[in-house]
Design a protein around this motif. Structure first.
Motif, PDB file in Angstrom:
ATOM      1  N   MET A  46      37.200  46.558  84.105  1.00 34.43           N
ATOM      2  CA  MET A  46      36.651  47.033  82.844  1.00 34.43           C
ATOM      3  C   MET A  46      35.122  46.899  82.850  1.00 34.43           C
ATOM      4  SD  MET A  46      37.313  45.619  78.977  1.00 34.43           S
ATOM      5  CE  MET A  46      36.555  44.040  79.313  1.00 34.43           C
ATOM      6  N   HIS A  47      34.614  45.722  83.263  1.00 35.20           N
ATOM      7  CA  HIS A  47      33.165  45.523  83.287  1.00 35.20           C
ATOM      8  C   HIS A  47      32.506  46.437  84.315  1.00 35.20           C
ATOM      9  CE1 HIS A  47      33.314  42.236  80.482  1.00 35.20           C
ATOM     10  NE2 HIS A  47      34.234  41.632  81.218  1.00 35.20           N
ATOM     11  N   ASN A  48      33.114  46.566  85.477  1.00 37.14           N
ATOM     12  CA  ASN A  48      32.569  47.437  86.515  1.00 37.14           C
ATOM     13  C   ASN A  48      32.517  48.890  86.046  1.00 37.14           C
ATOM     14  OD1 ASN A  48      32.170  45.337  88.287  1.00 37.14           O
ATOM     15  ND2 ASN A  48      34.107  45.641  89.352  1.00 37.14           N
ATOM     16  N   GLN A  49      33.573  49.322  85.375  1.00 41.01           N
ATOM     17  CA  GLN A  49      33.607  50.699  84.875  1.00 41.01           C
ATOM     18  C   GLN A  49      32.520  50.908  83.822  1.00 41.01           C
ATOM     19  OE1 GLN A  49      37.432  51.991  83.431  1.00 41.01           O
ATOM     20  NE2 GLN A  49      36.578  53.841  82.501  1.00 41.01           N
ATOM     21  N   PHE A  50      32.342  49.916  82.967  1.00 42.60           N
ATOM     22  CA  PHE A  50      31.326  50.021  81.916  1.00 42.60           C
ATOM     23  C   PHE A  50      29.932  50.191  82.524  1.00 42.60           C
ATOM     24  CE2 PHE A  50      28.260  48.229  78.922  1.00 42.60           C
ATOM     25  CZ  PHE A  50      28.555  48.959  77.785  1.00 42.60           C
ATOM     26  N   VAL A  51      29.551  49.342  83.499  1.00 40.54           N
ATOM     27  CA  VAL A  51      28.208  49.452  84.085  1.00 40.54           C
ATOM     28  C   VAL A  51      28.076  50.676  84.980  1.00 40.54           C
ATOM     29  CG1 VAL A  51      27.699  46.988  83.904  1.00 40.54           C
ATOM     30  CG2 VAL A  51      28.663  47.872  86.012  1.00 40.54           C
ATOM     31  N   HIS A  52      29.215  51.172  85.486  1.00 45.35           N
ATOM     32  CA  HIS A  52      29.164  52.417  86.251  1.00 45.35           C
ATOM     33  C   HIS A  52      28.785  53.576  85.328  1.00 45.35           C
ATOM     34  CE1 HIS A  52      30.069  55.315  89.372  1.00 45.35           C
ATOM     35  NE2 HIS A  52      30.832  55.976  88.510  1.00 45.35           N
ATOM     36  N   GLU A  53      29.337  53.562  84.112  1.00 45.75           N
ATOM     37  CA  GLU A  53      29.046  54.623  83.144  1.00 45.75           C
ATOM     38  C   GLU A  53      27.700  54.424  82.438  1.00 45.75           C
ATOM     39  OE1 GLU A  53      32.309  55.376  80.428  1.00 45.75           O
ATOM     40  OE2 GLU A  53      33.765  55.042  82.039  1.00 45.75           O
ATOM     41  N   TYR A  54      27.274  53.163  82.259  1.00 51.86           N
ATOM     42  CA  TYR A  54      26.042  52.842  81.546  1.00 51.86           C
ATOM     43  C   TYR A  54      25.183  51.956  82.445  1.00 51.86           C
ATOM     44  CZ  TYR A  54      28.960  54.430  77.717  1.00 51.86           C
ATOM     45  OH  TYR A  54      29.797  55.164  76.917  1.00 51.86           O
ATOM     46  N   LYS A  55      24.460  52.581  83.347  1.00 52.21           N
ATOM     47  CA  LYS A  55      23.704  51.868  84.393  1.00 52.21           C
ATOM     48  C   LYS A  55      22.719  50.837  83.838  1.00 52.21           C
ATOM     49  CE  LYS A  55      25.003  54.649  87.942  1.00 52.21           C
ATOM     50  NZ  LYS A  55      26.373  54.445  88.177  1.00 52.21           N
ATOM     51  N   GLU A  56      22.160  51.110  82.673  1.00 53.57           N
ATOM     52  CA  GLU A  56      21.183  50.182  82.105  1.00 53.57           C
ATOM     53  C   GLU A  56      21.781  48.813  81.765  1.00 53.57           C
ATOM     54  OE1 GLU A  56      22.675  52.704  78.616  1.00 53.57           O
ATOM     55  OE2 GLU A  56      22.223  52.978  80.734  1.00 53.57           O
ATOM     56  N   TRP A  57      23.119  48.713  81.723  1.00 56.04           N
ATOM     57  CA  TRP A  57      23.791  47.459  81.431  1.00 56.04           C
ATOM     58  C   TRP A  57      24.180  46.686  82.693  1.00 56.04           C
ATOM     59  CZ3 TRP A  57      24.040  44.897  77.011  1.00 56.04           C
ATOM     60  CH2 TRP A  57      23.690  45.594  75.857  1.00 56.04           C
ATOM     61  N   ASP A  58      23.866  47.232  83.862  1.00 54.88           N
ATOM     62  CA  ASP A  58      24.171  46.525  85.103  1.00 54.88           C
ATOM     63  C   ASP A  58      23.444  45.186  85.115  1.00 54.88           C
ATOM     64  OD1 ASP A  58      25.178  45.980  87.627  1.00 54.88           O
ATOM     65  OD2 ASP A  58      23.532  47.009  88.638  1.00 54.88           O
ATOM     66  N   ASP A  59      24.190  44.119  85.358  1.00 50.75           N
ATOM     67  CA  ASP A  59      23.681  42.747  85.399  1.00 50.75           C
ATOM     68  C   ASP A  59      23.084  42.303  84.064  1.00 50.75           C
ATOM     69  OD1 ASP A  59      23.525  40.395  86.888  1.00 50.75           O
ATOM     70  OD2 ASP A  59      21.420  40.729  87.374  1.00 50.75           O
ATOM     71  N   ARG A  60      23.565  42.862  82.942  1.00 53.58           N
ATOM     72  CA  ARG A  60      23.086  42.489  81.612  1.00 53.58           C
ATOM     73  C   ARG A  60      24.227  42.045  80.691  1.00 53.58           C
ATOM     74  NH1 ARG A  60      18.773  40.837  80.968  1.00 53.58           N
ATOM     75  NH2 ARG A  60      18.594  41.536  78.846  1.00 53.58           N
ATOM     76  N   ILE A  61      25.464  42.131  81.150  1.00 49.47           N
ATOM     77  CA  ILE A  61      26.614  41.809  80.296  1.00 49.47           C
ATOM     78  C   ILE A  61      26.848  40.301  80.290  1.00 49.47           C
ATOM     79  CG2 ILE A  61      29.110  42.089  79.999  1.00 49.47           C
ATOM     80  CD1 ILE A  61      28.790  44.862  81.277  1.00 49.47           C
ATOM     81  N   GLU A  62      27.091  39.775  79.096  1.00 49.09           N
ATOM     82  CA  GLU A  62      27.446  38.364  78.958  1.00 49.09           C
ATOM     83  C   GLU A  62      28.639  38.267  78.008  1.00 49.09           C
ATOM     84  OE1 GLU A  62      25.526  34.023  77.870  1.00 49.09           O
ATOM     85  OE2 GLU A  62      24.216  35.763  78.081  1.00 49.09           O
ATOM     86  N   VAL A  63      29.770  37.821  78.538  1.00 52.40           N
ATOM     87  CA  VAL A  63      31.007  37.725  77.758  1.00 52.40           C
ATOM     88  C   VAL A  63      31.745  36.459  78.169  1.00 52.40           C
ATOM     89  CG1 VAL A  63      33.208  38.851  77.220  1.00 52.40           C
ATOM     90  CG2 VAL A  63      31.203  40.251  77.694  1.00 52.40           C
ATOM     91  N   GLN A  64      32.377  35.809  77.195  1.00 49.30           N
ATOM     92  CA  GLN A  64      33.262  34.682  77.479  1.00 49.30           C
ATOM     93  C   GLN A  64      34.658  35.030  76.959  1.00 49.30           C
ATOM     94  OE1 GLN A  64      30.193  33.801  75.560  1.00 49.30           O
ATOM     95  NE2 GLN A  64      29.263  33.688  77.580  1.00 49.30           N
ATOM     96  N   TYR A  65      35.652  34.737  77.775  1.00 49.95           N
ATOM     97  CA  TYR A  65      37.051  34.914  77.385  1.00 49.95           C
ATOM     98  C   TYR A  65      37.664  33.520  77.315  1.00 49.95           C
ATOM     99  CZ  TYR A  65      36.271  39.766  78.748  1.00 49.95           C
ATOM    100  OH  TYR A  65      35.779  41.042  78.862  1.00 49.95           O
ATOM    101  N   PHE A  66      38.002  33.099  76.096  1.00 52.10           N
ATOM    102  CA  PHE A  66      38.460  31.725  75.879  1.00 52.10           C
ATOM    103  C   PHE A  66      39.665  31.749  74.948  1.00 52.10           C
ATOM    104  CE2 PHE A  66      36.764  27.230  74.709  1.00 52.10           C
ATOM    105  CZ  PHE A  66      37.375  26.682  75.813  1.00 52.10           C
ATOM    106  N   SER A  67      40.588  30.846  75.162  1.00 51.07           N
ATOM    107  CA  SER A  67      41.797  30.797  74.332  1.00 51.07           C
ATOM    108  C   SER A  67      41.497  30.189  72.961  1.00 51.07           C
ATOM    109  CB  SER A  67      42.863  29.956  75.032  1.00 51.07           C
ATOM    110  OG  SER A  67      42.473  28.587  75.042  1.00 51.07           O
TER     111      SER A  67
END
Length: 194
Positions: free
Chosen positions: A1-22
């Motif tokens: 999902m993250h790879n697809q997102f930065v593939h479509e929106y290059k300006e977000w490459d190496d700019r995403i910050e997300v935490q997945y926590f229960s």
């Protein structure tokens, strides 16, 4: 999902910050660590052990988070008091004495260090969280001897993809600023005397 997102929106490459926590992890984080998936600039998606060292993040979610779907965070996150938050900011700021020496010295990292310390000083002065940019602008006025460096840190943050720079050139001044901010925090129980 993250790879697809930065593939479509290059300006977000190496700019995403997300935490997945229960939800359980958010209920128990003050007393025990739980596994959490994290992706952040400079790091691929990976697992970390998350406990009370994440209190600053969860305080921000608790007080400023916007629910897009599902229940509000206040219904499942362990409540964090303003006093706990302020103490965590102080503790985190003091830990930068080691972070700034034992971690990478890249320009984006230097910008992060400088702006983080500006925000810590602001928070410990006004007892509220603000953006790094607002804190940096405040710090430029309060610490005129470092105004130029702080302004450069704002620029470096924006110009984070520039590969044609000498990272080592500004690193000593960054270390100096971080240590100066730490001394201000150590000398004052609150930073209102800055």
């Amino acid at each position: 999902m993250h790879n697809q997102f930065v593939h479509e929106y290059k300006e977000w490459d190496d700019r995403i910050e997300v935490q997945y926590f229960s939800k359980q992890g958010l209920r128990d984080f003050k007393v025990k660590s739980s596994k959490m998936a994290v992706i952040s600039p400079g790091e691929p998606l990976h697992f970390v052990s998350a406990g009370d060292e994440w209190l600053l993040n969860w305080y921000f979610v608790q007080d400023y988070g916007i629910t897009l779907y599902g229940p509000k965070p206040s219904t499942f996150i362990e409540t964090i008091s303003k006093e706990e938050f302020i103490e965590a900011v102080k503790k985190h700021a003091l830990e930068w004495e080691e972070y700034v020496i034992n971690t990478k010295s890249s320009r984006p990292y230097q910008a992060y260090a400088i702006l983080t310390m500006c925000r810590a000083l602001y928070t410990l002065t006004f007892f509220e969280q603000t953006s790094k940019i607002k804190a940096a602008n405040w710090a430029k006025n309060k610490l005129p001897e470092y105004a130029y460096l702080i302004e450069k840190a704002i620029e470096w943050r924006i110009d984070c993809r520039n590969k044609n720079i000498n990272h080592e050139e500004t690193y000593p001044k960054t270390v100096e600023f971080v240590n100066y901010a730490i001394e201000l925090i150590r000398k004052n129980t609150d930073c209102k005397k800055i």
